[in-house]
Motif scaffolding. Structure first.
Motif, PDB file in Angstrom:
ATOM      1  N   GLY A   8       0.834  -1.188   0.000  1.00 13.32           N
ATOM      2  CA  GLY A   8       0.000   0.000   0.000  1.00 13.32           C
ATOM      3  C   GLY A   8       0.874   1.244   0.000  1.00 13.32           C
ATOM      4  O   GLY A   8       2.080   1.183   0.256  1.00 13.32           O
ATOM      5  N   GLU A   9       0.256   2.368  -0.274  1.00 11.38           N
ATOM      6  CA  GLU A   9       1.016   3.625  -0.370  1.00 11.38           C
ATOM      7  C   GLU A   9       1.706   3.966   0.948  1.00 11.38           C
ATOM      8  O   GLU A   9       2.885   4.317   0.955  1.00 11.38           O
ATOM      9  N   PHE A  10       1.018   3.840   2.079  1.00 13.14           N
ATOM     10  CA  PHE A  10       1.656   4.188   3.351  1.00 13.14           C
ATOM     11  C   PHE A  10       2.725   3.163   3.735  1.00 13.14           C
ATOM     12  O   PHE A  10       3.726   3.515   4.356  1.00 13.14           O
ATOM     13  N   GLU A  11       2.543   1.912   3.338  1.00  6.60           N
ATOM     14  CA  GLU A  11       3.592   0.915   3.568  1.00  6.60           C
ATOM     15  C   GLU A  11       4.868   1.314   2.825  1.00  6.60           C
ATOM     16  O   GLU A  11       5.972   1.199   3.362  1.00  6.60           O
ATOM     17  N   GLN A  12       4.714   1.808   1.602  1.00  3.49           N
ATOM     18  CA  GLN A  12       5.879   2.265   0.842  1.00  3.49           C
ATOM     19  C   GLN A  12       6.550   3.452   1.523  1.00  3.49           C
ATOM     20  O   GLN A  12       7.780   3.506   1.620  1.00  3.49           O
ATOM     21  N   VAL A  13       5.750   4.385   2.009  1.00  4.60           N
ATOM     22  CA  VAL A  13       6.292   5.552   2.706  1.00  4.60           C
ATOM     23  C   VAL A  13       7.093   5.096   3.927  1.00  4.60           C
ATOM     24  O   VAL A  13       8.214   5.562   4.164  1.00  4.60           O
ATOM     25  N   ALA A  14       6.541   4.166   4.700  1.00  2.00           N
ATOM     26  CA  ALA A  14       7.229   3.673   5.892  1.00  2.00           C
ATOM     27  C   ALA A  14       8.523   2.954   5.525  1.00  2.00           C
ATOM     28  O   ALA A  14       9.566   3.168   6.163  1.00  2.00           O
ATOM     29  N   LEU A  15       8.494   2.108   4.505  1.00  2.00           N
ATOM     30  CA  LEU A  15       9.699   1.404   4.076  1.00  2.00           C
ATOM     31  C   LEU A  15      10.780   2.377   3.618  1.00  2.00           C
ATOM     32  O   LEU A  15      11.962   2.211   3.950  1.00  2.00           O
ATOM     33  N   LEU A  16      10.386   3.392   2.870  1.00  2.00           N
ATOM     34  CA  LEU A  16      11.370   4.371   2.406  1.00  2.00           C
ATOM     35  C   LEU A  16      11.961   5.172   3.566  1.00  2.00           C
ATOM     36  O   LEU A  16      13.160   5.463   3.579  1.00  2.00           O
ATOM     37  N   ALA A  17      11.145   5.500   4.554  1.00  3.82           N
ATOM     38  CA  ALA A  17      11.660   6.205   5.734  1.00  3.82           C
ATOM     39  C   ALA A  17      12.657   5.327   6.479  1.00  3.82           C
ATOM     40  O   ALA A  17      13.727   5.805   6.901  1.00  3.82           O
ATOM     41  N   ILE A  18      12.355   4.051   6.641  1.00  7.12           N
ATOM     42  CA  ILE A  18      13.278   3.127   7.303  1.00  7.12           C
ATOM     43  C   ILE A  18      14.580   3.037   6.514  1.00  7.12           C
ATOM     44  O   ILE A  18      15.674   3.073   7.091  1.00  7.12           O
ATOM     45  N   LEU A  19      14.471   2.943   5.207  1.00  8.98           N
ATOM     46  CA  LEU A  19      15.647   2.872   4.352  1.00  8.98           C
ATOM     47  C   LEU A  19      16.505   4.123   4.509  1.00  8.98           C
ATOM     48  O   LEU A  19      17.732   4.041   4.645  1.00  8.98           O
ATOM     49  N   ARG A  20      15.878   5.303   4.524  1.00  8.00           N
ATOM     50  CA  ARG A  20      16.606   6.568   4.676  1.00  8.00           C
ATOM     51  C   ARG A  20      17.305   6.668   6.025  1.00  8.00           C
ATOM     52  O   ARG A  20      18.412   7.181   6.123  1.00  8.00           O
ATOM     53  N   LEU A  21      16.647   6.176   7.073  1.00 10.41           N
ATOM     54  CA  LEU A  21      17.171   6.331   8.432  1.00 10.41           C
ATOM     55  C   LEU A  21      18.242   5.313   8.803  1.00 10.41           C
ATOM     56  O   LEU A  21      19.014   5.541   9.732  1.00 10.41           O
ATOM     57  N   GLY A  22      18.267   4.191   8.140  1.00  3.03           N
ATOM     58  CA  GLY A  22      19.270   3.172   8.441  1.00  3.03           C
ATOM     59  C   GLY A  22      19.153   2.677   9.872  1.00  3.03           C
ATOM     60  O   GLY A  22      18.064   2.338  10.339  1.00  3.03           O
ATOM     61  N   GLU A  23      20.265   2.674  10.588  1.00  2.00           N
ATOM     62  CA  GLU A  23      20.297   2.130  11.956  1.00  2.00           C
ATOM     63  C   GLU A  23      19.541   2.980  12.971  1.00  2.00           C
ATOM     64  O   GLU A  23      19.357   2.568  14.104  1.00  2.00           O
ATOM     65  N   VAL A  28       9.754   7.129  16.633  1.00  3.69           N
ATOM     66  CA  VAL A  28       9.796   8.598  16.626  1.00  3.69           C
ATOM     67  C   VAL A  28      10.538   9.125  15.400  1.00  3.69           C
ATOM     68  O   VAL A  28      10.087  10.067  14.738  1.00  3.69           O
ATOM     69  N   THR A  29      11.681   8.524  15.074  1.00  2.00           N
ATOM     70  CA  THR A  29      12.449   9.027  13.930  1.00  2.00           C
ATOM     71  C   THR A  29      11.754   8.707  12.611  1.00  2.00           C
ATOM     72  O   THR A  29      11.831   9.492  11.666  1.00  2.00           O
ATOM     73  N   ILE A  30      11.076   7.561  12.550  1.00  2.00           N
ATOM     74  CA  ILE A  30      10.341   7.220  11.329  1.00  2.00           C
ATOM     75  C   ILE A  30       9.213   8.221  11.104  1.00  2.00           C
ATOM     76  O   ILE A  30       9.030   8.734   9.996  1.00  2.00           O
ATOM     77  N   ARG A  31       8.453   8.530  12.160  1.00  3.45           N
ATOM     78  CA  ARG A  31       7.369   9.524  12.043  1.00  3.45           C
ATOM     79  C   ARG A  31       7.925  10.877  11.617  1.00  3.45           C
ATOM     80  O   ARG A  31       7.355  11.564  10.761  1.00  3.45           O
ATOM     81  N   ALA A  32       9.042  11.293  12.222  1.00  6.10           N
ATOM     82  CA  ALA A  32       9.641  12.588  11.889  1.00  6.10           C
ATOM     83  C   ALA A  32      10.113  12.612  10.440  1.00  6.10           C
ATOM     84  O   ALA A  32       9.949  13.631   9.744  1.00  6.10           O
ATOM     85  N   GLU A  33      10.691  11.523   9.971  1.00  7.38           N
ATOM     86  CA  GLU A  33      11.173  11.455   8.582  1.00  7.38           C
ATOM     87  C   GLU A  33      10.002  11.525   7.608  1.00  7.38           C
ATOM     88  O   GLU A  33      10.070  12.227   6.596  1.00  7.38           O
ATOM     89  N   ILE A  34       8.937  10.821   7.916  1.00  7.40           N
ATOM     90  CA  ILE A  34       7.752  10.867   7.057  1.00  7.40           C
ATOM     91  C   ILE A  34       7.200  12.290   6.997  1.00  7.40           C
ATOM     92  O   ILE A  34       6.889  12.805   5.924  1.00  7.40           O
ATOM     93  N   THR A  35       7.113  12.938   8.157  1.00  7.02           N
ATOM     94  CA  THR A  35       6.603  14.314   8.197  1.00  7.02           C
ATOM     95  C   THR A  35       7.519  15.256   7.422  1.00  7.02           C
ATOM     96  O   THR A  35       7.047  16.076   6.625  1.00  7.02           O
ATOM     97  N   ALA A  36       8.827  15.137   7.635  1.00  6.35           N
ATOM     98  CA  ALA A  36       9.778  16.029   6.962  1.00  6.35           C
ATOM     99  C   ALA A  36       9.751  15.858   5.447  1.00  6.35           C
ATOM    100  O   ALA A  36       9.867  16.839   4.711  1.00  6.35           O
ATOM    101  N   CYS A  37       9.586  14.639   4.988  1.00  6.61           N
ATOM    102  CA  CYS A  37       9.658  14.375   3.549  1.00  6.61           C
ATOM    103  C   CYS A  37       8.328  14.488   2.822  1.00  6.61           C
ATOM    104  O   CYS A  37       8.309  14.745   1.618  1.00  6.61           O
ATOM    105  N   THR A  38       7.220  14.277   3.543  1.00  9.70           N
ATOM    106  CA  THR A  38       5.920  14.245   2.864  1.00  9.70           C
ATOM    107  C   THR A  38       4.942  15.302   3.354  1.00  9.70           C
ATOM    108  O   THR A  38       3.933  15.541   2.704  1.00  9.70           O
ATOM    109  N   GLY A  39       5.203  15.862   4.534  1.00 12.90           N
ATOM    110  CA  GLY A  39       4.252  16.799   5.126  1.00 12.90           C
ATOM    111  C   GLY A  39       3.122  16.093   5.858  1.00 12.90           C
ATOM    112  O   GLY A  39       2.295  16.740   6.487  1.00 12.90           O
TER     113      GLY A  39
END
Length: 111
Positions: A8-23, A28-39
């Motif tokens: 699903g679209e939000f699953e893709q967003v979550a996977l991409l945020a995890i990929l960007r954040l690495g370790e 909290v960081t996943i939510r912040a990354e999603i907000t920063a990148c997508t609004g």
């Protein structure tokens, strides 16, 4: 023909945020990354439901970090993309890029 779980679209967003954040990928960081990148500002319940579903599909794994006093002795749950998850997000993004090829969208340049 699709060779793996559909995303699903939000699953893709979550996977991409995890990929960007690495370790450093935890709730909290996943939510912040999603907000920063997508609004978008996903609620914790929606995010953790999605992360659990991704883990159930075998696309991510999670581990608990060390408990910290700042978190009242609770441990952070870190998420990692595995090879199946990387293949799934790559497949999904390739599909989107093929669909975008030849489309003219205002204000969007794509390679």
């Amino acid at each position: 023909m699709v060779t793996g779980p559909s995303l699903g679209e939000f699953e893709q967003v979550a996977l991409l945020a995890i990929l960007r954040l690495g370790e450093n990928a935890y709730g909290v960081t996943i939510r912040a990354e999603i907000t920063a990148c997508t609004g978008r500002k996903p609620g914790p319940g929606a995010l953790y439901t999605t992360l659990d579903r991704l883990e159930d599909k075998g696309l991510v794994s999670s581990r608990l970090g060390n408990p910290t006093p700042q978190r009242g002795g609770r441990a952070k749950r870190y998420f990692m993309l595995n090879s199946k998850g990387l293949a799934a997000i790559t497949r999904a993004q390739r599909s989107y890029r093929r669909l975008l090829d030849g489309c003219e969208l205002p204000g969007l340049n794509h390679a």
